[in-house]
Enzyme design. Structure first.
Site, PDB file in Angstrom:
ATOM      1  N   LYS A   1     -10.836  -3.404  -3.878  1.00 50.37           N
ATOM      2  CA  LYS A   1     -11.519  -2.182  -4.291  1.00 50.37           C
ATOM      3  C   LYS A   1     -10.515  -1.151  -4.787  1.00 50.37           C
ATOM      4  CE  LYS A   1     -13.213  -2.922  -0.206  1.00 50.37           C
ATOM      5  NZ  LYS A   1     -13.834  -2.958   1.118  1.00 50.37           N
TER       6      LYS A   1
ATOM      7  N   LYS B   1      -4.645  -9.564  -6.279  1.00 52.66           N
ATOM      8  CA  LYS B   1      -5.827  -9.912  -5.498  1.00 52.66           C
ATOM      9  C   LYS B   1      -6.980  -8.979  -5.851  1.00 52.66           C
ATOM     10  CE  LYS B   1      -6.298  -8.157  -1.633  1.00 52.66           C
ATOM     11  NZ  LYS B   1      -6.573  -7.539  -0.354  1.00 52.66           N
TER      12      LYS B   1
ATOM     13  N   LYS C   1       0.828  -1.210   0.000  1.00 56.83           N
ATOM     14  CA  LYS C   1       0.000   0.000   0.000  1.00 56.83           C
ATOM     15  C   LYS C   1       0.855   1.250   0.000  1.00 56.83           C
ATOM     16  CE  LYS C   1      -4.345  -1.531   1.205  1.00 56.83           C
ATOM     17  NZ  LYS C   1      -5.531  -1.505   1.974  1.00 56.83           N
TER      18      LYS C   1
HETATM   19  P1  TYM Z   1     -10.700  -5.893   4.082  1.00 54.11           P
HETATM   20  O1  TYM Z   1     -11.786  -4.912   4.333  1.00 54.11           O
HETATM   21  O2  TYM Z   1      -9.653  -5.534   3.078  1.00 54.11           O
HETATM   22  O3  TYM Z   1     -11.321  -7.276   3.620  1.00 54.11           O
HETATM   23  C1  TYM Z   1     -12.372  -7.864   4.368  1.00 54.11           C
HETATM   24  C2  TYM Z   1     -12.219  -9.357   4.407  1.00 54.11           C
HETATM   25  O4  TYM Z   1     -12.337  -9.903   3.099  1.00 54.11           O
HETATM   26  C3  TYM Z   1     -11.183 -10.650   2.772  1.00 54.11           C
HETATM   27  N1  TYM Z   1     -10.880 -10.397   1.361  1.00 54.11           N
HETATM   28  C4  TYM Z   1     -10.656 -11.360   0.462  1.00 54.11           C
HETATM   29  N2  TYM Z   1     -10.685 -12.696   0.557  1.00 54.11           N
HETATM   30  C5  TYM Z   1     -10.427 -13.411  -0.560  1.00 54.11           C
HETATM   31  N3  TYM Z   1     -10.127 -12.833  -1.761  1.00 54.11           N
HETATM   32  C6  TYM Z   1     -10.093 -11.498  -1.891  1.00 54.11           C
HETATM   33  N4  TYM Z   1      -9.816 -10.939  -3.058  1.00 54.11           N
HETATM   34  C7  TYM Z   1     -10.379 -10.690  -0.751  1.00 54.11           C
HETATM   35  N5  TYM Z   1     -10.423  -9.349  -0.536  1.00 54.11           N
HETATM   36  C8  TYM Z   1     -10.744  -9.200   0.763  1.00 54.11           C
HETATM   37  C9  TYM Z   1     -10.092 -10.106   3.662  1.00 54.11           C
HETATM   38  O5  TYM Z   1      -9.055 -11.038   3.852  1.00 54.11           O
HETATM   39  C10 TYM Z   1     -10.848  -9.810   4.927  1.00 54.11           C
HETATM   40  O6  TYM Z   1     -11.014 -10.972   5.689  1.00 54.11           O
HETATM   41  N6  TYM Z   1      -7.706  -5.387   7.983  1.00 54.11           N
HETATM   42  C11 TYM Z   1      -8.924  -5.982   7.555  1.00 54.11           C
HETATM   43  C12 TYM Z   1     -10.132  -5.600   8.377  1.00 54.11           C
HETATM   44  C13 TYM Z   1      -9.984  -5.800   9.842  1.00 54.11           C
HETATM   45  C14 TYM Z   1     -10.155  -7.037  10.532  1.00 54.11           C
HETATM   46  C15 TYM Z   1      -9.971  -6.737  11.911  1.00 54.11           C
HETATM   47  C16 TYM Z   1     -10.413  -8.330  10.106  1.00 54.11           C
HETATM   48  C17 TYM Z   1      -9.732  -4.861  10.774  1.00 54.11           C
HETATM   49  N7  TYM Z   1      -9.721  -5.407  12.033  1.00 54.11           N
HETATM   50  C18 TYM Z   1     -10.057  -7.738  12.870  1.00 54.11           C
HETATM   51  C19 TYM Z   1     -10.509  -9.335  11.088  1.00 54.11           C
HETATM   52  C20 TYM Z   1     -10.326  -9.040  12.456  1.00 54.11           C
HETATM   53  C21 TYM Z   1      -9.190  -5.566   6.134  1.00 54.11           C
HETATM   54  O7  TYM Z   1      -8.752  -4.527   5.691  1.00 54.11           O
HETATM   55  O8  TYM Z   1     -10.019  -6.349   5.449  1.00 54.11           O
END
Ligand code: TYM
Length: 390
Positions: free
Chosen positions: A260, A257, A112
């Site tokens: 968004k 991957k 990032k």
């Molecule tokens: P975020 O918002 O980027 O993504 C949310 C969840 O979706 C999964 N994900 C994917 N899985 C498979 N293929 C993909 N292309 C894909 N894109 C997203 C992510 O792995 C995630 O599980 N840091 C985290 C949010 C967060 C969080 C937490 C998660 C903050 N605190 C505590 C679990 C526990 C994030 O940015 O996810």
């Protein structure tokens, strides 16, 4: 078993987040031995510096998305991270235990912050510089006592090469320094915040996509460090991935991957209008050939579409291969778009209803935050007491 997970409200919920995270959340919700929290992690979204209007919209969209999936009940409340202050407070405490180097090594931070590309280029240039120095040494050894023009010319050529590589390296260093002032500190601290989210709840399992594995590992490390310094306080959580669908790739670039941040054509949103869903899937890139064959090494784009077909039909890759063996790419994509819309039909309908009733969404979020505050206040107080706060 306590479950905790969340999604960052930085845009529409897409099928990657469904496959990697939400599909697991739904399964845990069905399991009577599990309980937990699903969080809209709005404070994490701030690292993208969104406009206030956009952020408000994305928070409500994500929360409505959770409700549309039926992700809320007495055992699994949903809430907004910023409604539960203990998350921010524990983040500060944990940040005093995390090393800057440890955070800088996080893959997502490097990606990032744009460091990954620059660091790779730097390694490449450094390696070429080293080779050039070896060549110079060889030339020098060969030219001992000799004053042939040929050797002198070769020498000059290598030295010129050295100078231009050195210049390239200086430019890369300048680029790195410029990045340093532009990359927000929030991006670096992001995984510490995520650790606080998880550890406050005595979480056993964190169902996430593969990209979050390293962050959950850091939560374990910080919990272990805290416990060994101040006494047993935090449970060590473990991540749980979906087999075969923990990393859905972009529709436009199967090496990246689905996310968004790559841009709208790269993902397909669960609640996007049907014509857009069809258009995005039909414009997905494909590989050479025409067979419907699952082989990520030689057919990464098609394999990703087969994985998606599996997500929305529950069928295995080999069944899908068999069923669509000779239909060709275009017809397969058409079938995928229709299967996608059929699979999410009732959730999409529910979401459209919820969009008309934001008060209901807020009501659920407030009730969830109350439950979350009860748990987290106790845990935070325990941690604060153990570190010596009065
Ligand atoms: P975020 O918002 O980027 O993504 C949310 C969840 O979706 C999964 N994900 C994917 N899985 C498979 N293929 C993909 N292309 C894909 N894109 C997203 C992510 O792995 C995630 O599980 N840091 C985290 C949010 C967060 C969080 C937490 C998660 C903050 N605190 C505590 C679990 C526990 C994030 O940015 O996810």
């Amino acid at each position: 078993m306590r479950i905790f997970s969340g999604i960052k409200p930085t845009g529409p919920l897409h099928v990657g987040s469904y496959a990697g995270a939400i599909s697991q959340w739904l399964a845990f919700q069905k399991d009577p031995a599990s309980e937990g929290f699903f969080c809209v992690v709005d404070l994490h979204a701030l690292t993208n510096n969104p406009s206030p209007e956009q952020l408000r919209r994305d928070i409500m969209e994500t929360a409505a998305g959770y409700l549309a999936f039926g992700l809320h009940d007495a055992r699994f409340p949903i809430f907004i991270q910023s409604h539960v202050p203990a998350h921010s407070e524990l983040t500060w405490v944990l940040s005093t235990l995390a090393g800057v180097g440890e955070l800088e090594r996080m893959t997502q931070f490097k990606d990032k912050a744009g460091y990954a590309e620059i660091l790779k280029a730097r390694d490449r240039v450094t390696q070429r510089l080293e080779q050039t120095i070896e060549e110079l040494d060889l030339l020098q050894a060969g030219s001992m006592g000799a004053h042939h023009r040929l050797v002198r010319d070769q020498h000059k050529e290598v030295i010129d090469g050295y100078r231009s590589l050195k210049e390239e390296l200086d430019n890369l260093h300048a680029l790195l320094t410029a990045r340093d002032s532009r990359v927000g500190a929030g991006l670096l601290n992001y995984p510490v915040f995520m650790a606080a989210d998880i550890l406050l709840y005595d979480t056993d399992v964190v169902p996430v996509g593969e990209d979050q594995l390293q962050h959950v590992e850091l939560a374990r490390t910080l919990a272990r460090r805290f416990n060994s310094r101040y006494g047993e306080t935090f449970k060590l959580p473990r991540a749980k991935l979906v087999k075969g669908a923990s990393r859905i790739m972009s529709l436009q670039d199967p090496k990246k991957k689905m996310s968004k941040s790559l841009g709208s054509a790269h993902y397909v949103g669960i609640f996007e209008p049907a014509d857009i869903v069809r258009k995005k899937i039909m414009s997905a890139v494909t590989d050479s050939g025409s067979d419907i064959k699952y082989d990520p090494a030689t057919k990464p784009a098609l394999s990703n579409l087969i994985t998606l077909m599996g997500v929305v039909t529950g069928k295995s890759a080999s069944n899908i291969e068999h069923e669509y063996a000779h239909v060709g790419y275009a017809a397969f994509k058409e079938k995928l778009a229709e299967a996608f819309l059929a699979f999410f039909e009732s959730v999409r309908r529910k979401k459209a209803e919820l969009d008309k009733d934001p008060h209901h969404v807020l009501f659920e979020l407030k009730a969830g935050a109350e439950k979350a505050r009860e748990i987290t206040n106790k845990k935070l107080r325990d941690a604060q007491y153990k570190i010596g706060l009065v």
